[in-house]
Design a protein around this motif. Structure first.
Motif, PDB file in Angstrom:
ATOM      1  N   ALA A  48       6.055 -23.652  37.439  1.00  0.00           N
ATOM      2  CA  ALA A  48       5.033 -24.398  36.717  1.00  0.00           C
ATOM      3  C   ALA A  48       5.621 -25.702  36.213  1.00  0.00           C
ATOM      4  CB  ALA A  48       4.485 -23.585  35.545  1.00  0.00           C
ATOM      5  N   ALA A  49       4.783 -26.740  36.190  1.00  0.00           N
ATOM      6  CA  ALA A  49       5.246 -28.069  35.804  1.00  0.00           C
ATOM      7  C   ALA A  49       5.632 -28.143  34.334  1.00  0.00           C
ATOM      8  CB  ALA A  49       4.167 -29.105  36.112  1.00  0.00           C
ATOM      9  N   SER A  50       5.064 -27.290  33.511  1.00  0.00           N
ATOM     10  CA  SER A  50       5.409 -27.343  32.089  1.00  0.00           C
ATOM     11  C   SER A  50       5.140 -26.001  31.439  1.00  0.00           C
ATOM     12  CB  SER A  50       4.593 -28.433  31.370  1.00  0.00           C
ATOM     13  OG  SER A  50       3.212 -28.122  31.386  1.00  0.00           O
ATOM     14  N   GLY A  51       5.914 -25.738  30.393  1.00  0.00           N
ATOM     15  CA  GLY A  51       5.615 -24.605  29.534  1.00  0.00           C
ATOM     16  C   GLY A  51       6.353 -23.321  29.823  1.00  0.00           C
ATOM     17  N   ALA A  52       7.063 -23.212  30.968  1.00  0.00           N
ATOM     18  CA  ALA A  52       7.750 -21.958  31.248  1.00  0.00           C
ATOM     19  C   ALA A  52       8.817 -22.173  32.298  1.00  0.00           C
ATOM     20  CB  ALA A  52       6.758 -20.897  31.726  1.00  0.00           C
ATOM     21  N   ALA A  53       9.900 -21.414  32.186  1.00  0.00           N
ATOM     22  CA  ALA A  53      10.963 -21.478  33.178  1.00  0.00           C
ATOM     23  C   ALA A  53      10.860 -20.347  34.194  1.00  0.00           C
ATOM     24  CB  ALA A  53      12.322 -21.420  32.485  1.00  0.00           C
ATOM     25  N   THR A  54       9.972 -19.387  33.971  1.00  0.00           N
ATOM     26  CA  THR A  54       9.834 -18.244  34.867  1.00  0.00           C
ATOM     27  C   THR A  54       9.311 -18.685  36.226  1.00  0.00           C
ATOM     28  OG1 THR A  54       9.419 -16.769  33.007  1.00  0.00           O
ATOM     29  CG2 THR A  54       8.754 -15.994  35.181  1.00  0.00           C
ATOM     30  N   ILE A  55       9.907 -18.149  37.292  1.00  0.00           N
ATOM     31  CA  ILE A  55       9.509 -18.464  38.661  1.00  0.00           C
ATOM     32  C   ILE A  55       8.905 -17.217  39.286  1.00  0.00           C
ATOM     33  CG2 ILE A  55      10.327 -19.194  40.946  1.00  0.00           C
ATOM     34  CD1 ILE A  55      12.666 -20.574  39.439  1.00  0.00           C
ATOM     35  N   THR A  66      -7.093 -13.707  52.996  1.00  0.00           N
ATOM     36  CA  THR A  66      -8.012 -13.417  51.910  1.00  0.00           C
ATOM     37  C   THR A  66      -7.492 -13.934  50.575  1.00  0.00           C
ATOM     38  OG1 THR A  66      -6.978 -11.271  51.515  1.00  0.00           O
ATOM     39  CG2 THR A  66      -8.812 -11.342  53.100  1.00  0.00           C
ATOM     40  N   GLY A  67      -6.224 -14.341  50.574  1.00  0.00           N
ATOM     41  CA  GLY A  67      -5.581 -14.745  49.330  1.00  0.00           C
ATOM     42  C   GLY A  67      -4.777 -13.638  48.697  1.00  0.00           C
ATOM     43  N   ALA A  68      -4.915 -12.419  49.232  1.00  0.00           N
ATOM     44  CA  ALA A  68      -4.130 -11.306  48.706  1.00  0.00           C
ATOM     45  C   ALA A  68      -2.661 -11.509  49.049  1.00  0.00           C
ATOM     46  CB  ALA A  68      -4.626  -9.989  49.303  1.00  0.00           C
ATOM     47  N   THR A  69      -1.808 -11.129  48.141  1.00  0.00           N
ATOM     48  CA  THR A  69      -0.370 -11.267  48.341  1.00  0.00           C
ATOM     49  C   THR A  69       0.279  -9.893  48.386  1.00  0.00           C
ATOM     50  OG1 THR A  69       0.000 -11.478  45.958  1.00  0.00           O
ATOM     51  CG2 THR A  69      -0.306 -13.514  47.212  1.00  0.00           C
ATOM     52  N   GLY A  70       1.453  -9.837  48.982  1.00  0.00           N
ATOM     53  CA  GLY A  70       2.213  -8.589  49.007  1.00  0.00           C
ATOM     54  C   GLY A  70       2.908  -8.380  47.680  1.00  0.00           C
ATOM     55  N   ASP A  71       4.159  -8.012  47.737  1.00  0.00           N
ATOM     56  CA  ASP A  71       4.904  -7.800  46.507  1.00  0.00           C
ATOM     57  C   ASP A  71       5.127  -9.133  45.791  1.00  0.00           C
ATOM     58  OD1 ASP A  71       5.081  -5.108  47.100  1.00  0.00           O
ATOM     59  OD2 ASP A  71       7.007  -5.335  48.136  1.00  0.00           O
ATOM     60  N   ARG A  72       5.262  -9.066  44.485  1.00  0.00           N
ATOM     61  CA  ARG A  72       5.581 -10.247  43.681  1.00  0.00           C
ATOM     62  C   ARG A  72       6.563  -9.828  42.602  1.00  0.00           C
ATOM     63  NH1 ARG A  72       4.346 -12.216  38.778  1.00  0.00           N
ATOM     64  NH2 ARG A  72       2.912 -10.473  38.407  1.00  0.00           N
ATOM     65  N   TYR A  73       7.528 -10.694  42.346  1.00  0.00           N
ATOM     66  CA  TYR A  73       8.446 -10.454  41.242  1.00  0.00           C
ATOM     67  C   TYR A  73       8.741 -11.787  40.566  1.00  0.00           C
ATOM     68  CZ  TYR A  73      12.049 -11.944  44.637  1.00  0.00           C
ATOM     69  OH  TYR A  73      12.787 -12.639  45.562  1.00  0.00           O
ATOM     70  N   THR A  74       9.310 -11.746  39.399  1.00  0.00           N
ATOM     71  CA  THR A  74       9.627 -12.963  38.667  1.00  0.00           C
ATOM     72  C   THR A  74      11.122 -13.099  38.471  1.00  0.00           C
ATOM     73  OG1 THR A  74       9.395 -11.882  36.511  1.00  0.00           O
ATOM     74  CG2 THR A  74       7.424 -12.945  37.438  1.00  0.00           C
ATOM     75  N   VAL A  75      11.561 -14.343  38.367  1.00  0.00           N
ATOM     76  CA  VAL A  75      12.957 -14.669  38.101  1.00  0.00           C
ATOM     77  C   VAL A  75      12.982 -15.646  36.929  1.00  0.00           C
ATOM     78  CG1 VAL A  75      15.071 -15.688  39.003  1.00  0.00           C
ATOM     79  CG2 VAL A  75      13.586 -14.365  40.517  1.00  0.00           C
ATOM     80  N   LEU A  76      13.833 -15.377  35.968  1.00  0.00           N
ATOM     81  CA  LEU A  76      13.996 -16.275  34.826  1.00  0.00           C
ATOM     82  C   LEU A  76      15.401 -16.849  34.861  1.00  0.00           C
ATOM     83  CD1 LEU A  76      12.869 -17.541  32.259  1.00  0.00           C
ATOM     84  CD2 LEU A  76      13.658 -15.529  30.993  1.00  0.00           C
ATOM     85  N   GLY A 101      12.058 -25.864  32.037  1.00  0.00           N
ATOM     86  CA  GLY A 101      11.472 -25.226  33.202  1.00  0.00           C
ATOM     87  C   GLY A 101      12.108 -25.715  34.473  1.00  0.00           C
ATOM     88  N   ALA A 102      11.556 -25.251  35.584  1.00  0.00           N
ATOM     89  CA  ALA A 102      12.060 -25.639  36.892  1.00  0.00           C
ATOM     90  C   ALA A 102      11.438 -26.966  37.282  1.00  0.00           C
ATOM     91  CB  ALA A 102      11.727 -24.563  37.917  1.00  0.00           C
ATOM     92  N   PHE A 103      12.292 -27.934  37.547  1.00  0.00           N
ATOM     93  CA  PHE A 103      11.833 -29.257  37.917  1.00  0.00           C
ATOM     94  C   PHE A 103      11.612 -29.354  39.425  1.00  0.00           C
ATOM     95  CE2 PHE A 103      13.129 -33.709  38.989  1.00  0.00           C
ATOM     96  CZ  PHE A 103      12.002 -34.320  38.493  1.00  0.00           C
TER      97      PHE A 103
END
Length: 494
Positions: free
Chosen positions: A195-202, A212-222, A232-234
């Motif tokens: 995200a461009a602002s407000g969080a570093a989580t990816i 359809t827009g459905a996604t498989g597995d998802r996980y987050t990295v901080l 955040g991530a630039f």
């Protein structure tokens, strides 16, 4: 088609293109569809270089170029993306959120095309294009941002799907930046979204994306980025640094709270991106990955552009080449500036040498070359005309050699147009084998051209390793409105 081979010796990472627009990144959003300038022809026999996008599977590389501030249907800064389909004759198609099959509607301040990434997300053999519209209002979430995937097919990009923000209240600007990569080594392209602002989580979307827009597995990295306001991530980039067959994730982090910059290497693993073994890299805005010395490990290229700041004085900009090994980036680095022997020009305040960069085989000798931009270069009394520099790989395969480096500006023979104030030639650079002749052609953005209408220039790589083009691609070429400041050439998908 040319599959993504980010683990090959010639593989290079996708370089996110928010650097040139960071001051306005929180505002970016989007728009689409205009015209084709030429008709399609049969592709040449030669295959695209590793990691070139191929949206229609014809073997010739394709190029996606953003105009994130484009006015669409009277909506300022809605944004558009131009796709140049490669081949003997190249054709351009312009997409917006008003284009048939593209989700959403072009709205003021959407900044469609703020960042882009390509990969075969549905594993059908055609590359797809992920487009961030970071100013998109999502329900009551103002500027929440969204990501749309335009699907590859034999006829090129057609139709699209929206990836839903899994944490819409935690940040703004979802979709800026984006990065594709095979982070778990399963042979499928994953998509990393920040995200461009407000969080570093990816967010890492793993296991494919359906139409359809459905996604498989998802996980987050901080990533362990400094936790100040605006942290955040630039930018995000990928490539196999430690040679284990899995893409690693590079995070260019930035905190506006204290002007702190942190570049981090996060290794890929059988379970995807992990913070285990994370390493800090030299500071900079832009990174790329490629095996410059043929040892089987990806080297990290970093552009540090500011004149002075957290790393102390740095007149004109510096490019760092950080070598990789089985343990990741091991710290042995080569520093290149415009004062380095063999590099044309000289380091001057405001040049921004290293603002954008890309690796590819320009002269077709089997060794990676580096193209780096200097969009703030003053030339012959013209302020911020901009330039690019080609630094070739050594003939013995030992790595990049500054001997024989060549500077190109719009006053160079074979480069269309001429140097003008605030053109910012080099607002982005990208290497693609658009004519499928085995050599990497160099595309150069000039987002300030014609009063910030913007433009880009495709310079063909000739057999002797030099570059030449015949004409530029302007807003009028591809049907983008000249109202406002479209900034065509602001970034290329990578």
């Amino acid at each position: 088609m040319a599959k993504h081979k980010r683990t090959s010796p010639l593989a290079r990472s996708r370089r996110g293109r928010l650097a040139a627009a960071t001051a306005t990144a929180a505002a970016l959003t989007g728009g689409l569809l205009t015209l084709t300038a030429t008709t399609a022809t049969a592709a040449p026999a030669a295959a695209a270089q590793p990691d070139d996008a191929d949206f229609n599977g014809d073997g010739a590389a394709d190029l996606a170029t953003s105009a994130p501030h484009a006015n669409v249907g009277g909506k300022d800064k809605a944004g558009q993306v131009v796709v140049t389909y490669g081949g003997a004759e190249q054709r351009h198609v312009t997409y917006s959120q008003n284009s048939a099959g593209v989700p959403g509607t072009a709205e003021k301040g959407d900044f469609f095309g703020a960042d882009t990434a390509y990969g075969d997300f549905d594993s059908d053999g055609y590359d797809d294009l992920a487009v961030g519209a970071i100013g998109e209002d999502v329900g009551s979430d103002v500027d929440g941002g969204t990501v749309q995937v335009l699907w590859g097919s034999p006829s090129g990009l057609s139709g699209g799907s929206t990836i839903t923000d899994p944490r819409p209240t935690k940040h703004d600007g979802f979709g800026g930046p984006l990065q594709a990569g095979d982070f778990d080594g399963d042979g499928k392209d994953d998509l990393a979204v920040a995200a461009a602002s407000g969080a570093a989580t990816i967010d890492i979307f793993d296991g494919g994306i359906k139409r359809t827009g459905a996604t498989g597995d998802r996980y987050t990295v901080l990533p362990p980025i400094h936790s100040g306001e605006g942290a955040g991530a630039f930018n995000l980039h990928s490539g196999d640094v430690n040679g284990d067959g899995k893409d690693d994730l590079l995070v260019d982090g930035f905190s506006t709270a204290d002007d702190y910059n942190a570049n981090l290497w996060l290794p890929g693993s059988a379970n995807g991106v992990t913070t285990n073994g994370v390493q800090r890299l030299p500071a900079g805005y832009i990174t790329d990955v490629g095996d410059t010395d043929g040892d089987g490990y990806g080297d990290i290229i970093i552009g540090l552009t500011w004149d002075e700041g957290i790393q102390g004085a740095n007149k004109g900009g510096t490019v760092y080449v950080v070598k990789g090994n089985a343990n990741g980036p091991y710290g042995d680095s080569q520093a290149i500036t415009q004062d380095t022997a063999g590099v044309p020009g000289g380091s001057e305040k405001g040049d921004s040498f290293g603002a954008e960069l890309d690796l590819g085989d320009v002269n077709g000798d089997g060794h990676l070359d580096l193209v780096t931009s200097t969009p703030g270069e003053d030339l012959e009394g013209v302020t911020d005309a901009g330039s690019i520099t080609v630094i070739y790989g050594a003939a013995d395969g030992s790595g990049l050699s500054t001997a024989g480096s060549v500077l190109y500006s719009q006053n160079s023979p074979g480069v269309p147009n001429s140097n003008e104030q605030n053109d910012f030639f080099g607002s982005d650079v990208h290497i693609d084998d658009l004519n499928a002749d085995g050599r990497g052609d160099v595309s150069v953005g000039a987002s300030g051209e014609n009063g910030s209408n913007g433009a880009f220039y495709v310079l063909d790589a000739l057999p002797d390793g030099t570059l030449a083009g015949t004409t530029g691609v302007y807003t009028s070429t591809v049907g983008i409105s000249g109202t406002g400041t479209p900034r065509l050439g602001n970034n290329f998908a990578d």
